[in-house]
Design a protein around this motif. Structure first.
Motif, mmCIF file in Angstrom:
data_model
loop_
_atom_site.group_PDB
_atom_site.id
_atom_site.type_symbol
_atom_site.label_atom_id
_atom_site.label_comp_id
_atom_site.label_asym_id
_atom_site.label_seq_id
_atom_site.Cartn_x
_atom_site.Cartn_y
_atom_site.Cartn_z
ATOM 1 N N LEU A 55 0.827 -1.208 0.000
ATOM 2 C CA LEU A 55 0.000 0.000 0.000
ATOM 3 C C LEU A 55 0.861 1.258 0.000
ATOM 4 O O LEU A 55 0.611 2.208 -0.760
ATOM 5 C CB LEU A 55 -0.923 -0.015 1.224
ATOM 6 C CG LEU A 55 -1.821 1.207 1.428
ATOM 7 C CD1 LEU A 55 -2.802 1.343 0.272
ATOM 8 C CD2 LEU A 55 -2.567 1.096 2.755
ATOM 9 N N LYS A 58 2.934 1.314 -3.530
ATOM 10 C CA LYS A 58 2.227 1.357 -4.812
ATOM 11 C C LYS A 58 0.870 2.059 -4.764
ATOM 12 O O LYS A 58 0.293 2.358 -5.809
ATOM 13 C CB LYS A 58 2.026 -0.070 -5.338
ATOM 14 C CG LYS A 58 3.328 -0.817 -5.609
ATOM 15 C CD LYS A 58 4.118 -0.173 -6.739
ATOM 16 C CE LYS A 58 5.372 -0.971 -7.059
ATOM 17 N NZ LYS A 58 6.132 -0.379 -8.186
ATOM 18 N N GLY A 59 0.341 2.243 -3.563
ATOM 19 C CA GLY A 59 -0.915 2.955 -3.449
ATOM 20 C C GLY A 59 -2.135 2.051 -3.389
ATOM 21 O O GLY A 59 -2.071 0.837 -3.587
ATOM 22 N N GLN A 60 -3.286 2.673 -3.130
ATOM 23 C CA GLN A 60 -4.537 1.952 -2.906
ATOM 24 C C GLN A 60 -4.998 1.177 -4.133
ATOM 25 O O GLN A 60 -5.483 0.052 -4.022
ATOM 26 C CB GLN A 60 -5.618 2.949 -2.477
ATOM 27 C CG GLN A 60 -6.940 2.298 -2.109
ATOM 28 C CD GLN A 60 -7.940 3.315 -1.589
ATOM 29 O OE1 GLN A 60 -7.598 4.459 -1.324
ATOM 30 N NE2 GLN A 60 -9.179 2.891 -1.436
ATOM 31 N N GLU A 61 -4.855 1.766 -5.311
ATOM 32 C CA GLU A 61 -5.314 1.092 -6.525
ATOM 33 C C GLU A 61 -4.526 -0.187 -6.785
ATOM 34 O O GLU A 61 -5.071 -1.185 -7.257
ATOM 35 C CB GLU A 61 -5.211 2.037 -7.725
ATOM 36 C CG GLU A 61 -6.254 3.136 -7.744
ATOM 37 C CD GLU A 61 -7.669 2.580 -7.727
ATOM 38 O OE1 GLU A 61 -7.938 1.619 -8.477
ATOM 39 O OE2 GLU A 61 -8.501 3.093 -6.956
ATOM 40 N N ALA A 62 -3.239 -0.160 -6.467
ATOM 41 C CA ALA A 62 -2.407 -1.349 -6.661
ATOM 42 C C ALA A 62 -2.856 -2.478 -5.740
ATOM 43 O O ALA A 62 -2.906 -3.646 -6.137
ATOM 44 C CB ALA A 62 -0.938 -1.012 -6.412
ATOM 45 N N LYS A 64 -5.901 -2.823 -4.469
ATOM 46 C CA LYS A 64 -7.207 -3.277 -4.951
ATOM 47 C C LYS A 64 -7.058 -4.198 -6.151
ATOM 48 O O LYS A 64 -7.702 -5.251 -6.235
ATOM 49 C CB LYS A 64 -8.063 -2.068 -5.321
ATOM 50 C CG LYS A 64 -9.455 -2.430 -5.807
ATOM 51 C CD LYS A 64 -10.269 -1.181 -6.118
ATOM 52 C CE LYS A 64 -11.651 -1.554 -6.629
ATOM 53 N NZ LYS A 64 -12.447 -0.337 -6.967
ATOM 54 N N SER A 65 -6.197 -3.821 -7.074
ATOM 55 C CA SER A 65 -5.964 -4.640 -8.262
ATOM 56 C C SER A 65 -5.373 -5.990 -7.889
ATOM 57 O O SER A 65 -5.747 -7.032 -8.437
ATOM 58 C CB SER A 65 -5.028 -3.905 -9.220
ATOM 59 O OG SER A 65 -4.699 -4.724 -10.325
ATOM 60 N N THR A 68 -7.968 -8.368 -6.349
ATOM 61 C CA THR A 68 -9.062 -8.779 -7.239
ATOM 62 C C THR A 68 -8.552 -9.266 -8.584
ATOM 63 O O THR A 68 -9.308 -9.330 -9.547
ATOM 64 C CB THR A 68 -10.031 -7.603 -7.465
ATOM 65 O OG1 THR A 68 -9.307 -6.493 -8.025
ATOM 66 C CG2 THR A 68 -10.681 -7.185 -6.168
ATOM 67 N N LYS A 69 -7.281 -9.628 -8.645
ATOM 68 C CA LYS A 69 -6.712 -10.025 -9.937
ATOM 69 C C LYS A 69 -7.413 -11.261 -10.474
ATOM 70 O O LYS A 69 -7.823 -12.155 -9.734
ATOM 71 C CB LYS A 69 -5.213 -10.262 -9.817
ATOM 72 C CG LYS A 69 -4.803 -11.346 -8.843
ATOM 73 C CD LYS A 69 -3.291 -11.425 -8.764
ATOM 74 C CE LYS A 69 -2.855 -12.526 -7.800
ATOM 75 N NZ LYS A 69 -1.394 -12.633 -7.708
#
Length: 277
Positions: A55, A58-62, A64-65, A68-69
């Motif tokens: 987190l 790479k941040g929140q979007e990373a 989340k991705s 849920t990959k």
């Protein structure tokens, strides 16, 4: 939440479990899937210590991705030991070094684990004095239909029942069903053997089943008895748990049958059994 019994409480929940990339992560994930079959397993890239590290870097979007990959379903299937074409399934089986009561807790836990995965609701447990029966009731609780199968009255001596009446009543109060009936492999045929020294077909079957261990013979015999008593159905799989002399050491997934249709009974899985007996 590390205890085996605690994890069983969440067997029906869809969840995502994240593992660090290590030499033990694959085995750990496989064990978790046996307990939580609906879980999705993801493994962190080796350069990240934990999910918080990912987190921060790479941040929140990373994150989340990552969680849920799309390939996590394939990873789950791989860890379960399932080929994508479903030509076979790998199922854990516990083998105990020796038979006997020392395996009781492990046998009951293995049966509970498999019952949760397969959604089996009826469990047969052999118990002569009630000691194993009470352990089973404590572990399985009220989620399952427990059928305790005792020795027939007179097994040790005429008119004697090994399960005390007070314990029978207590088991019934705790929600279990207690079955005391003629043993499927030890009826008139045994009387003939005791009188003439000649074995009949029921005891020939019993000795044949003992080539897999006494617990296997007991588990199959109990399923016949419970079916004849109307406590289980021939079109619903059950788990039957038997033992050797005392306690339990064998658990089988069975398709039951009536004694008169003995050859219709099907042993679908060996959940656990002794290696040496």
């Amino acid at each position: 939440m590390t205890g085996f019994k605690q994890l069983q409480l969440f067997s029906d929940i869809n969840t995502t479990i994240c593992f660090k990339n290590s030499k033990d992560s694959e085995l750990a994930a496989k064990n978790i899937l046996e307990i939580l079959p609906k879980a999705n397993i993801v493994t962190l890239p080796i350069e990240f210590r934990d999910i918080n590290h990912l987190l921060v870097e790479k941040g929140q979007e990373a994150v989340k991705s990552f969680l849920t990959k799309e390939d996590k379903v394939d990873k789950e299937r791989e860890l379960k030991g399932l080929k994508k074409d479903n030509t076979f399934e790998v199922v854990n089986c516990r083998y105990f070094p020796n038979p006997g009561p020392d395996n009781t807790e492990a046998t009951l836990e293995a049966a509970l684990e498999r019952a949760n995965i397969l959604k089996i609701k009826k469990i047969l447990v052999s118990s002569c004095t009630g000691k194993t029966a009470f352990k089973a009731v404590d572990l399985f609780g009220h989620t399952f239909s427990l059928i305790i199968v005792t020795h027939v009255t007179g097994f040790k001596k005429p008119d004697h029942q090994e399960l005390a009446e007070k314990d029978r009543k207590l088991l019934l109060e705790m929600g279990a069903v207690v079955l005391t009936a003629q043993h499927a492999f030890g009826g008139v045929g045994r009387a003939f053997r005791n009188k003439t020294g000649t074995y009949q077909i029921d005891e020939v079957i019993a000795y044949t089943l003992r080539t897999f261990g006494q617990g296997t013979k007991v588990a199959i015999e109990m399923a016949l008895m419970a079916t004849d008593a109307g406590l289980i159905r021939t079109d619903e799989d059950v788990i039957s748990i038997g033992g050797t002399a005392a306690g339990v050491d064998t658990a089988l997934l069975l398709k039951p049958a009536h004694t008169q249709n003995f050859f219709d009974i099907k042993v679908k899985e060996i959940i656990c059994k002794p290696l040496d007996f």
